[in-house]
Scaffold this motif. Sequence first.
Motif, PDB file in Angstrom:
ATOM      1  N   ASP A  92       0.816  -1.225   0.000  1.00 18.47           N
ATOM      2  CA  ASP A  92       0.000   0.000   0.000  1.00 18.47           C
ATOM      3  C   ASP A  92       0.845   1.268   0.000  1.00 18.47           C
ATOM      4  OD1 ASP A  92      -2.506  -1.338   0.118  1.00 18.47           O
ATOM      5  OD2 ASP A  92      -2.221  -1.674   2.262  1.00 18.47           O
ATOM      6  N   VAL A  93       2.068   1.193   0.508  1.00 19.99           N
ATOM      7  CA  VAL A  93       2.863   2.414   0.671  1.00 19.99           C
ATOM      8  C   VAL A  93       4.172   2.412  -0.119  1.00 19.99           C
ATOM      9  CG1 VAL A  93       1.911   2.799   2.977  1.00 19.99           C
ATOM     10  CG2 VAL A  93       4.062   1.542   2.750  1.00 19.99           C
ATOM     11  N   MET A  94       4.547   1.268  -0.676  1.00 20.93           N
ATOM     12  CA  MET A  94       5.842   1.181  -1.354  1.00 20.93           C
ATOM     13  C   MET A  94       5.883   2.037  -2.614  1.00 20.93           C
ATOM     14  SD  MET A  94       5.672  -2.569  -3.163  1.00 20.93           S
ATOM     15  CE  MET A  94       4.630  -2.872  -4.612  1.00 20.93           C
ATOM     16  N   THR A  95       7.088   2.363  -3.051  1.00 18.03           N
ATOM     17  CA  THR A  95       7.311   3.045  -4.320  1.00 18.03           C
ATOM     18  C   THR A  95       7.505   1.974  -5.388  1.00 18.03           C
ATOM     19  OG1 THR A  95       8.367   4.930  -3.230  1.00 18.03           O
ATOM     20  CG2 THR A  95       8.810   4.637  -5.583  1.00 18.03           C
TER      21      THR A  95
ATOM     22  N   ALA B  68       7.872  -4.449   8.510  1.00 17.02           N
ATOM     23  CA  ALA B  68       8.898  -3.766   7.717  1.00 17.02           C
ATOM     24  C   ALA B  68       9.743  -2.864   8.595  1.00 17.02           C
ATOM     25  CB  ALA B  68       8.241  -2.955   6.599  1.00 17.02           C
ATOM     26  N   ALA B  69       9.107  -2.157   9.508  1.00 14.71           N
ATOM     27  CA  ALA B  69       9.842  -1.261  10.415  1.00 14.71           C
ATOM     28  C   ALA B  69      10.817  -2.044  11.284  1.00 14.71           C
ATOM     29  CB  ALA B  69       8.858  -0.476  11.277  1.00 14.71           C
ATOM     30  N   ARG B  70      10.376  -3.207  11.779  1.00 10.98           N
ATOM     31  CA  ARG B  70      11.257  -4.029  12.620  1.00 10.98           C
ATOM     32  C   ARG B  70      12.450  -4.545  11.821  1.00 10.98           C
ATOM     33  NH1 ARG B  70       6.300  -5.571  15.160  1.00 10.98           N
ATOM     34  NH2 ARG B  70       6.002  -7.289  13.707  1.00 10.98           N
TER      35      ARG B  70
ATOM     36  N   ARG C 114      19.457  -2.199  10.493  1.00  7.24           N
ATOM     37  CA  ARG C 114      19.989  -0.843  10.391  1.00  7.24           C
ATOM     38  C   ARG C 114      20.061  -0.356   8.951  1.00  7.24           C
ATOM     39  NH1 ARG C 114      24.885  -0.993  14.939  1.00  7.24           N
ATOM     40  NH2 ARG C 114      23.559  -1.641  16.687  1.00  7.24           N
ATOM     41  N   VAL C 115      18.944  -0.511   8.239  1.00  2.00           N
ATOM     42  CA  VAL C 115      18.856  -0.034   6.861  1.00  2.00           C
ATOM     43  C   VAL C 115      17.713   0.973   6.755  1.00  2.00           C
ATOM     44  CG1 VAL C 115      19.855  -2.101   5.840  1.00  2.00           C
ATOM     45  CG2 VAL C 115      17.376  -1.990   6.210  1.00  2.00           C
ATOM     46  N   LYS C 116      17.787   1.819   5.738  1.00  2.00           N
ATOM     47  CA  LYS C 116      16.801   2.882   5.565  1.00  2.00           C
ATOM     48  C   LYS C 116      15.708   2.527   4.566  1.00  2.00           C
ATOM     49  CE  LYS C 116      20.202   6.497   6.543  1.00  2.00           C
ATOM     50  NZ  LYS C 116      20.913   7.691   5.993  1.00  2.00           N
ATOM     51  N   ARG C 117      15.934   1.481   3.776  1.00  2.00           N
ATOM     52  CA  ARG C 117      14.944   1.077   2.790  1.00  2.00           C
ATOM     53  C   ARG C 117      15.091  -0.411   2.506  1.00  2.00           C
ATOM     54  NH1 ARG C 117      15.009   4.808  -1.619  1.00  2.00           N
ATOM     55  NH2 ARG C 117      15.577   6.323  -0.046  1.00  2.00           N
ATOM     56  N   LEU C 118      14.008  -1.026   2.032  1.00  2.00           N
ATOM     57  CA  LEU C 118      13.995  -2.458   1.757  1.00  2.00           C
ATOM     58  C   LEU C 118      13.446  -2.719   0.357  1.00  2.00           C
ATOM     59  CD1 LEU C 118      12.316  -3.701   5.071  1.00  2.00           C
ATOM     60  CD2 LEU C 118      14.732  -3.972   4.487  1.00  2.00           C
ATOM     61  N   PRO C 119      14.126  -3.550  -0.442  1.00  2.00           N
ATOM     62  CA  PRO C 119      13.515  -3.983  -1.700  1.00  2.00           C
ATOM     63  C   PRO C 119      12.294  -4.845  -1.370  1.00  2.00           C
ATOM     64  CG  PRO C 119      15.890  -4.380  -1.703  1.00  2.00           C
ATOM     65  CD  PRO C 119      15.512  -4.037  -0.301  1.00  2.00           C
ATOM     66  N   VAL C 120      11.236  -4.651  -2.126  1.00  2.00           N
ATOM     67  CA  VAL C 120      10.021  -5.454  -1.946  1.00  2.00           C
ATOM     68  C   VAL C 120      10.013  -6.508  -3.048  1.00  2.00           C
ATOM     69  CG1 VAL C 120       7.517  -5.404  -1.764  1.00  2.00           C
ATOM     70  CG2 VAL C 120       8.854  -3.409  -1.047  1.00  2.00           C
ATOM     71  N   VAL C 121       9.967  -7.784  -2.662  1.00  2.00           N
ATOM     72  CA  VAL C 121      10.074  -8.867  -3.642  1.00  2.00           C
ATOM     73  C   VAL C 121       8.919  -9.847  -3.496  1.00  2.00           C
ATOM     74  CG1 VAL C 121      12.589  -8.663  -3.694  1.00  2.00           C
ATOM     75  CG2 VAL C 121      11.512 -10.307  -2.146  1.00  2.00           C
ATOM     76  N   ASP C 122       8.607 -10.529  -4.614  1.00  2.00           N
ATOM     77  CA  ASP C 122       7.569 -11.558  -4.570  1.00  2.00           C
ATOM     78  C   ASP C 122       8.181 -12.875  -4.110  1.00  2.00           C
ATOM     79  OD1 ASP C 122       8.926 -12.644  -6.748  1.00  2.00           O
ATOM     80  OD2 ASP C 122       7.415 -12.038  -8.217  1.00  2.00           O
ATOM     81  N   ALA C 123       7.411 -13.946  -4.167  1.00  2.00           N
ATOM     82  CA  ALA C 123       7.864 -15.245  -3.668  1.00  2.00           C
ATOM     83  C   ALA C 123       9.081 -15.775  -4.427  1.00  2.00           C
ATOM     84  CB  ALA C 123       6.724 -16.256  -3.738  1.00  2.00           C
TER      85      ALA C 123
ATOM     86  N   GLY D  48      11.502 -13.799  -5.470  1.00  2.00           N
ATOM     87  CA  GLY D  48      12.611 -12.883  -5.267  1.00  2.00           C
ATOM     88  C   GLY D  48      12.700 -11.779  -6.295  1.00  2.00           C
ATOM     89  N   VAL D  49      11.652 -11.659  -7.142  1.00  2.00           N
ATOM     90  CA  VAL D  49      11.644 -10.626  -8.182  1.00  2.00           C
ATOM     91  C   VAL D  49      11.146  -9.314  -7.588  1.00  2.00           C
ATOM     92  CG1 VAL D  49      10.629  -9.917 -10.389  1.00  2.00           C
ATOM     93  CG2 VAL D  49      11.295 -12.304 -10.015  1.00  2.00           C
ATOM     94  N   ILE D  50      11.831  -8.250  -7.906  1.00  2.00           N
ATOM     95  CA  ILE D  50      11.526  -6.954  -7.301  1.00  2.00           C
ATOM     96  C   ILE D  50      10.159  -6.426  -7.740  1.00  2.00           C
ATOM     97  CG2 ILE D  50      12.664  -5.561  -9.092  1.00  2.00           C
ATOM     98  CD1 ILE D  50      13.764  -3.891  -6.600  1.00  2.00           C
ATOM     99  N   GLN D  51       9.393  -5.929  -6.772  1.00  2.00           N
ATOM    100  CA  GLN D  51       8.075  -5.359  -7.008  1.00  2.00           C
ATOM    101  C   GLN D  51       8.036  -3.863  -6.688  1.00  2.00           C
ATOM    102  OE1 GLN D  51       5.497  -7.598  -8.138  1.00  2.00           O
ATOM    103  NE2 GLN D  51       7.403  -8.751  -8.377  1.00  2.00           N
ATOM    104  N   GLY D  52       8.982  -3.420  -5.881  1.00  2.00           N
ATOM    105  CA  GLY D  52       9.019  -2.026  -5.455  1.00  2.00           C
ATOM    106  C   GLY D  52      10.080  -1.851  -4.394  1.00  2.00           C
ATOM    107  N   ILE D  53      10.041  -0.714  -3.746  1.00  2.00           N
ATOM    108  CA  ILE D  53      10.971  -0.456  -2.642  1.00  2.00           C
ATOM    109  C   ILE D  53      10.230   0.354  -1.590  1.00  2.00           C
ATOM    110  CG2 ILE D  53      11.948   1.721  -3.519  1.00  2.00           C
ATOM    111  CD1 ILE D  53      14.746   0.363  -2.690  1.00  2.00           C
ATOM    112  N   VAL D  54      10.514   0.058  -0.333  1.00  2.00           N
ATOM    113  CA  VAL D  54       9.837   0.770   0.753  1.00  2.00           C
ATOM    114  C   VAL D  54      10.898   1.420   1.635  1.00  2.00           C
ATOM    115  CG1 VAL D  54       9.730  -1.270   2.275  1.00  2.00           C
ATOM    116  CG2 VAL D  54       8.076   0.587   2.557  1.00  2.00           C
ATOM    117  N   SER D  55      10.677   2.677   1.966  1.00  2.00           N
ATOM    118  CA  SER D  55      11.626   3.433   2.773  1.00  2.00           C
ATOM    119  C   SER D  55      11.000   3.796   4.108  1.00  2.00           C
ATOM    120  CB  SER D  55      12.035   4.715   2.039  1.00  2.00           C
ATOM    121  OG  SER D  55      10.925   5.602   1.951  1.00  2.00           O
TER     122      SER D  55
END
Length: 221
Positions: free
Chosen positions: A10-13, A109-111, A117-126, A128-135
């Motif tokens: 819902d919030v990822m880029t 995601a926050a946890r 200790r990262v500022k953003r996470l790649p969002v991947v499907d089952a 491992g293919v990238i779907q977006g990124i969340v900061s």
Amino acid sequence: MTTQPFTVADVMTKKVLAVLPGAEFKEIVTSMERWKVTAVPVVEGEGRVVGVVSEADLLLKEEFHDHRLGLIEQMRRLDATAKAGSRRAKDLMTSPAVTVAPEASLPQAARLMAAHRVKRLPVVDASGVIQGIVSRADLLKVFLRPDDDLAAEVRHDVIEHLFPLSRRRVDVHVDGGVVTLSGEVRDSTRIPLAERLARAVEGVVDVRCELIAQDAGGDEK
């Protein structure tokens, strides 16, 4: 409860800057500066995430540019010194990447961000293919929800469920994300639960519970 919790999807880029394993150092730096990001996923094949190159990885080259390490320090920082001497994404990246699924909750995601200790996470499907990124900034988007929306959700999902008989005597007021519950309810034992559930509504900053029990008493069933 009828409202579904917000998820990472819902919030990822969805538009993501990514690089291939063979991307050169200067190319990565230039892309990060142009897109104003602090890290980029490294992908291969159909977009499977294999690592992440961050500013911290790139700055190792500057850190060791004119600093000669002793043998003990070289052994202690083998990974860092190897990256400092590298120029392609496949050698600069941190791998495996810390990723998150689109259906993960925002607290999950926050946890993950806090633990690694990262500022953003790649969002991947089952796969491992990238779907977006969340900061971190994306996770804060829920706090931009209008006060009226929050009030409606608290009333519908909390007050009407917990206090079906006395719901009309309960006022739900939201100002700046702060929820105030006031009025009289029949079942005083449910007041702490009402406060807890209202606080759990995504986008709520705080809850002030001023609910009191009716003199007549009785349960809400």
